[in-house]
Write an enzyme that holds these catalytic residues in place. Structure first.
Site, mmCIF file in Angstrom:
data_model
loop_
_atom_site.group_PDB
_atom_site.id
_atom_site.type_symbol
_atom_site.label_atom_id
_atom_site.label_comp_id
_atom_site.label_asym_id
_atom_site.label_seq_id
_atom_site.Cartn_x
_atom_site.Cartn_y
_atom_site.Cartn_z
ATOM 1 N N CYS B 115 20.631 -27.993 -20.073
ATOM 2 C CA CYS B 115 19.790 -27.008 -20.982
ATOM 3 C C CYS B 115 18.628 -26.387 -20.153
ATOM 4 C CB CYS B 115 18.876 -28.113 -21.927
ATOM 5 S SG CYS B 115 17.594 -27.027 -22.787
ATOM 6 N N CYS B 118 14.873 -26.026 -21.706
ATOM 7 C CA CYS B 118 14.007 -27.242 -21.901
ATOM 8 C C CYS B 118 14.655 -28.288 -21.407
ATOM 9 C CB CYS B 118 13.386 -27.562 -23.101
ATOM 10 S SG CYS B 118 14.512 -27.257 -24.797
ATOM 11 N N SER B 119 15.048 -29.188 -21.997
ATOM 12 C CA SER B 119 15.833 -30.498 -21.599
ATOM 13 C C SER B 119 16.670 -31.192 -22.503
ATOM 14 C CB SER B 119 15.062 -31.513 -20.850
ATOM 15 O OG SER B 119 14.541 -30.933 -19.646
ATOM 16 N N CYS B 120 17.344 -30.202 -23.542
ATOM 17 C CA CYS B 120 18.232 -30.615 -24.855
ATOM 18 C C CYS B 120 19.063 -31.798 -24.408
ATOM 19 C CB CYS B 120 18.454 -29.370 -25.568
ATOM 20 S SG CYS B 120 17.233 -28.307 -26.219
#
Lengths: 215, 213
Positions: B115, B118-120
């Site tokens: 991701c 962001c950091s999904c």
């Protein structure tokens, strides 16, 4: 928003810190994760307004602060923005108007709450889809300064639709507090299309893109 | 009520930057104290969430799903058709798996998930992401030079293998289904699940080792 968070393809970063293999380096990080599961966001906060809040951190802080530090600070920003906390309360950790204690949830309760958190972001489409699987599509060259999920590296690029997911809530509008459904597609781009002729022609990068992002 | 005003939010961030203690542990302590005093959550409930995500929700769930897919062709078909619904058979659905997609490695394809914005991550199936997954290095490089990133993880790819990088830009989340390794004939689901690693389900590991248990 052409912010520092839009990291895809940025060059100059070194090796992946593979040794940082655990979810949490510190106990406070685990605490922050747990707090964020617990429904403490101010009224009206959407997932994309939360994300946009993190994007709006100062760029130096964004790159250097620990991930869950950014989350925590963003919670404070959201509280001040929504008028539910003032700076005094945030600095002291003391609420000026305490509420009755919250009910205690058991492990089973929170596991059930987690199961119910499989949010459905699909919605009824307002219009017929403009594209179908197999179509060649091109992304916008420029984006607005708000929250968006079209990364800079995939702008003005041509790819192929490999899936259509019906309408999903558009992230850009969610960050403005509005619920607007738009057709969502999975689009596959060849590596040379994104990175130039030196890229490996065998490889692809695939993104999930709303119709709004496609020209 | 949230204002959704970007400029106001950025100004508040600048203000917070110059007033908050720099130690994030103190920040989180203040946040916890504030929301507990407001009656938004009980401290014991925070403990319960910590326990849930340290003892019950983690990559063992994903490993179980992969092992079932290796053993049961009908389940594998359901998983590839609609992973979000297939994992409900285990009760693993939850946070960030409402639109789960399973992508399968083959002899000629290697899948890898990132991701960049962001950091999904599919929390309810794989637990919390490892720190490196959230690092700027991984987010920046995974889409641009996936083969170099994979080499750092020790993954060697043959010339005939294409890399498919999935950037999680919407609410879809991805699970990589690794290939079942040779030497596991006759293994049951428990034994198979024990060799499926978290990194293999992100796509930064390719060849699972039958002797790993």
């Amino acid at each position: 928003m052409d912010g520092i968070h839009d990291l895809g393809g940025k060059e100059g970063f070194g090796p992946i810190p593979i040794g940082d293999d655990t979810p949490f380096a510190q106990a406070w990080e685990e605490r922050m994760w747990a707090l964020s599961r617990a429904g403490i966001l101010p009224p009206g906060t959407t997932i994309d307004w939360f994300r946009h809040g993190v994007e709006l951190l100062g760029p130096r802080d964004y790159l250097t602060w620990a991930y869950f530090n950014k989350w925590c600070t963003n919670h404070f920003m959201l509280q001040i923005d929504a008028g539910v906390s003032d700076m005094d309360e945030i600095l002291t950790g003391r609420a000026k108007e305490p509420g009755p204690p919250a009910p205690v949830l058991s492990l089973d309760d929170v596991l059930e709450a987690n199961r119910k958190a499989n949010t459905d972001f699909s919605t009824r489409p307002a219009a017929a889809p403009r594209f179908a699987v197999g179509d060649s599509v091109t992304t916008r060259a420029r984006m607005h300064s708000g929250h968006t999920r079209l990364p800079a590296y995939a702008r003005a690029a041509t790819g192929t639709v490999i899936a259509h997911h019906g309408a999903h809530l558009l992230a850009d509008e969610g960050a403005r507090g509005r619920h607007v459904g738009e057709h969502l597609y999975t689009v596959s781009f060849t590596a040379p299309e994104l990175w130039g002729e030196g890229a490996d022609p065998r490889d692809t990068v695939t993104l999930d893109l709303w119709e709004n992002y496609l020209v | 009520m949230a204002t959704f005003d970007s400029e106001k939010a950025a100004a508040i961030h600048r203000h917070l930057h110059s007033h908050l203690p720099s130690d994030p542990a103190l920040r989180v302590k203040a946040l916890e104290s504030l929301v507990v005093e407001r009656g938004l959550i009980a401290p014991e409930t925070i403990d319960a969430w910590v326990e849930a995500y340290s003892e019950h929700i983690g990559p063992k769930r994903g490993a179980r799903v992969v092992a079932r897919a290796w053993l049961d062709d009908a389940f594998r078909a359901r998983l590839l058709d609609n992973a979000a619904s297939a994992i409900e058979e285990f009760g693993f659905q939850g946070n960030a798996t409402g639109h789960l997609i399973a992508v399968e490695n083959t002899d000629t394809t290697h899948n890898m998930v990132v991701c960049t914005l962001c950091s999904c991550y599919p929390f309810s199936l794989l637990g919390i992401s490892p720190s490196w997954y959230r690092s700027a290095e991984y987010r920046a490089r995974a889409v641009r030079e996936p083969r170099k990133v994979l080499a750092e993880f020790g993954v060697e790819l043959g010339d005939d293998i294409a890399v498919r990088v999935w950037d999680s830009t919407a609410e879809l989340r991805y699970l990589v289904v690794p290939q079942r390794p040779a030497g596991t004939d006759g293994w049951d689901e428990d034994a198979l699940a024990a060799i499926v690693t978290r990194n293999a389900m992100i796509g930064t590991e390719r060849v699972l080792l039958a002797g790993a248990t």
